[in-house]
Scaffold this motif. Sequence first.
Motif, PDB file in Angstrom:
ATOM      1  N   TYR A  97      -6.012 -15.199  -4.137  1.00  0.00           N
ATOM      2  CA  TYR A  97      -6.396 -14.429  -2.940  1.00  0.00           C
ATOM      3  C   TYR A  97      -5.798 -13.024  -2.971  1.00  0.00           C
ATOM      4  N   GLY A 112       0.826  -1.209   0.000  1.00  0.00           N
ATOM      5  CA  GLY A 112       0.000   0.000   0.000  1.00  0.00           C
ATOM      6  C   GLY A 112       0.855   1.252   0.000  1.00  0.00           C
ATOM      7  N   LYS A 118     -16.313 -11.988   0.659  1.00  0.00           N
ATOM      8  CA  LYS A 118     -15.082 -12.280   1.397  1.00  0.00           C
ATOM      9  C   LYS A 118     -15.337 -13.312   2.498  1.00  0.00           C
ATOM     10  N   ILE A 163      -9.044   2.588  -5.037  1.00  0.00           N
ATOM     11  CA  ILE A 163      -8.058   2.962  -6.067  1.00  0.00           C
ATOM     12  C   ILE A 163      -8.777   3.296  -7.371  1.00  0.00           C
ATOM     13  N   LEU A 176      -8.954 -10.588  -3.746  1.00  0.00           N
ATOM     14  CA  LEU A 176      -9.475  -9.999  -2.499  1.00  0.00           C
ATOM     15  C   LEU A 176      -8.956  -8.581  -2.329  1.00  0.00           C
TER      16      LEU A 176
END
Length: 228
Positions: free
Chosen positions: A133, A31, A177, A146, A137
């Motif tokens: 994943y 991130g 999820k 984003i 996810l």
Amino acid sequence: MTPQSGPPATAQPPFSQRFRERSILMHRETGGSTYLAALTDGRLDLTAYAALVSQHTVIYRTLEQLGDAFADDPIAGKFAFPELARRPHLEADLAFLQARGIPISEPTEATTRYVERLTELAGWPAGFVAHHYVRYLGDISGGQAIGRQVATAYGLVPGGDGVRFYVFDNVKPKPFKENYRALLDAAPLDEREQDEVLDEVLLAYRLNVEVLTELAEQLLPHYPQVAS
Ligand code: HEM
């Protein structure tokens, strides 16, 4: 205390929770990408954005070809959700950007390494799940923000042309999820393979960080407003 009893084995947290714990660790690094930060707060342009779309197109083409090959696999096949498919969306985003005269970039070395690793997983369905994943996810979590930030920053319509990659029709993130985590917890893997899959989650994050780092190295020097 008989020799074979020993201290009681500490019960492992659910497999999905161990994924999440690995995510939290790597997430800070991922991130914190300077490229993603400059892109999402509008300090780049559509050419710099198209470079990411180009890398994603190559990565998802390979990931989803692998997914197709695992469709009937008892482990990986459980994660074959057609509503997650990104190829058509990425191809539409690329076509939209190209129609606006935006150059499309070649796969970077980091993307090529990522694709090579995915190709190596043709014989390991659970390893494929680790990459599935990290990408999907992530896309239905932080990826949503984003997508909105990129659209707003570069004059595109949120959820519209050029940012369709971030649109997941028929996917409600929270229940999706939860179901996904239940599938991870139910995956018939022994402890040794669980550990290997969790290591693959770290590798998947690292490969993503390298893609973002290479984009930063290649692009940001051309955007003085970023350096200043
Ligand atoms: C600016 C960049 C990013 C932001 C702001 C961001 C933000 C988030 C947020 C808010 C969540 C939900 C956390 C929760 O449920 O408590 C999340 C989850 C996640 N993100 Fe990101 N993210 C970013 C980049 C990435 C990238 C580049 C990847 C992978 C390549 C990624 C992978 C994931 C994954 C796998 C999850 C799900 C974790 C889980 O619930 O098990 N993220 N992200």
